[in-house]
Design an enzyme around this catalytic site. Structure first.
Site, short mmCIF file in Angstrom:
data_model
loop_
_atom_site.label_atom_id
_atom_site.label_comp_id
_atom_site.label_asym_id
_atom_site.label_seq_id
_atom_site.Cartn_x
_atom_site.Cartn_y
_atom_site.Cartn_z
CD GLU A 23 7.95 -1.70 3.33
OE1 GLU A 23 7.58 -0.54 3.58
OE2 GLU A 23 8.79 -2.30 4.01
CB VAL A 29 0.56 -4.38 5.24
CG1 VAL A 29 -0.66 -5.17 5.69
CG2 VAL A 29 0.14 -3.03 4.67
CG ASP A 138 -4.38 7.71 -2.66
OD1 ASP A 138 -4.23 7.91 -3.89
OD2 ASP A 138 -3.46 7.34 -1.92
CE LYS A 140 -2.54 4.34 -3.91
NZ LYS A 140 -1.79 5.43 -3.44
CG ASN A 143 -6.05 1.95 -1.84
OD1 ASN A 143 -5.92 3.04 -2.34
ND2 ASN A 143 -5.28 1.52 -0.86
CG ASP A 156 -5.30 2.34 2.72
OD1 ASP A 156 -5.28 1.72 3.79
OD2 ASP A 156 -4.33 2.42 1.96
CB THR A 178 0.44 5.49 -10.13
OG1 THR A 178 -0.82 5.62 -10.79
CG2 THR A 178 0.26 4.73 -8.84
O1 3AM Z 1 2.65 -5.88 -1.41
P1 3AM Z 1 1.48 -6.58 -2.01
O2 3AM Z 1 0.98 -5.91 -3.26
O3 3AM Z 1 1.65 -8.07 -2.17
O4 3AM Z 1 -2.36 -6.28 -0.88
C1 3AM Z 1 -1.63 -5.41 -0.05
C2 3AM Z 1 -0.20 -5.24 -0.49
O5 3AM Z 1 0.29 -6.47 -0.95
C3 3AM Z 1 -1.48 -5.97 1.33
O6 3AM Z 1 -0.33 -5.37 1.85
C4 3AM Z 1 0.50 -4.92 0.81
C5 3AM Z 1 0.79 -3.45 0.99
O7 3AM Z 1 -0.37 -2.67 0.95
N1 3AM Z 1 -2.60 -5.63 2.19
C6 3AM Z 1 -3.02 -4.40 2.55
N2 3AM Z 1 -4.08 -4.46 3.37
C7 3AM Z 1 -4.34 -5.79 3.55
C8 3AM Z 1 -5.33 -6.51 4.28
N3 3AM Z 1 -6.26 -5.86 5.01
C9 3AM Z 1 -3.40 -6.53 2.79
N4 3AM Z 1 -3.40 -7.87 2.77
C10 3AM Z 1 -4.36 -8.48 3.49
N5 3AM Z 1 -5.30 -7.85 4.24
#
Ligand code: 3AM
Length: 279
Positions: A23, A29, A138, A140, A143, A156, A178
């Protein structure tokens, strides 16, 4: 013998939706597969109702159109965007290596040469997008993703209209929690320039890579804001003089003096980085 009914996979367009990866700030995601090519993708799923209530549809459409043109090895590719009655699906390049900051969490701060490599990749991504008029606003830790070869991929980018709404809703401090990476001018809500705001966040990121902790931190939000606005931070003794100088030049509370002190042209395009000691 009765066969068990085949599991019905949820599909969106040509994509077979799989497990939830996580999330994010403003979206769920999910892992998915392009059923034509077998290629894995990540799909961000947003609630239309939440996203569209601020009538920012046009800005979001503009941002998405620009994002489709952004192709850079250090920026997560946006392949396409689809909509259903209630949801928006943003189809992204799947990045397998997790988040850069998990490395810090698990192994502590980095050596300068390692941090330099990530920082250069970050600056390359930011510079490329800025030269095309796309700002992040944004930047951080969550991202910053890593691919299978350990290269940085910024996600993003250009979706700032979406995250802006989250901010307008006052959710920035509750759900994402944050403001540590946010530039003073963004916090103070003085109209701000996306380019210098992004650069400030890059400075905070570089600091965290080298120090292993945040430059500005406080459990009291007001005190934290004050520290950020005054750019009140100290460098740990293990930082090299060059790293210290670079960080304090980037995290100058006044973006105009920052630009002038670094000898960069505030109106310049992508060549503004050519004199920057960091790249
Ligand atoms: O919830 P975690 O921190 O394990 O790394 C991102 C995050 O993981 C992953 O989705 C979660 C919510 O942002 N994520 C975002 N974009 C991604 C992408 N393009 C992704 N993982 C793989 N490919």
């Amino acid at each position: 013998m009765a066969m068990s009914a085949p599991k019905v996979k949820r599909r969106v367009g040509k994509y077979e939706i799989g497990r939830t990866i996580g999330e994010g700030t403003f979206a769920k995601v999910k892992f998915a597969k392009n059923s034509e090519t077998g290629e894995p993708v990540a799909i961000k799923i947003l609630d239309k109702e939440k996203v569209l209530k601020h009538k920012m549809v046009e800005q979001i459409q503009r941002e998405i159109a620009t994002m489709k043109l952004i192709k850079h090895p250090n920026v997560v590719r946006l392949y396409e965007v689809m909509g259903s009655k209630t949801k928006i699906f943003i189809v992204l390049e799947f990045v397998i290596g997790g988040e850069l900051f998990d490395k810090i969490v698990n192994h502590g701060r980095m050596r300068e040469d390692e941090a330099r490599r990530y920082f250069q990749q970050l600056i390359n991504a930011v510079d490329y997008c800025h030269s095309r008029g796309v700002y992040h606003r944004d930047l951080k830790p969550e991202n910053l993703l890593l691919d299978i070869s350990g290269n940085l991929k910024v996600s993003d980018f250009g979706l700032s209209a979406l995250s802006q709404q989250v901010r307008d809703d006052g959710l920035l401090h509750t759900t994402c929690g944050t403001p540590n990476y946010v530039a003073p001018e963004v916090l103070n809500d003085r109209g701000y320039d996306g380019a210098t705001a992004d650069l400030w966040s890059c400075g905070v990121i570089l600091y965290v890579l080298l120090a292993g902790y945040l430059p500005f931190d406080d459990s009291n939000l007001m005190t934290l804001y004050k520290k950020i606005s005054a750019a009140e931070f100290t460098c740990p003794p293990w930082l090299s003089l060059g790293a210290m100088k670079l960080i304090s030049r980037i995290m100058d509370p006044n973006p105009m003096t920052w630009l002038m002190r670094s000898g960069l042209n505030p109106l310049g395009g992508s060549d503004r980085w050519s004199n920057c000691p960091c790249v």
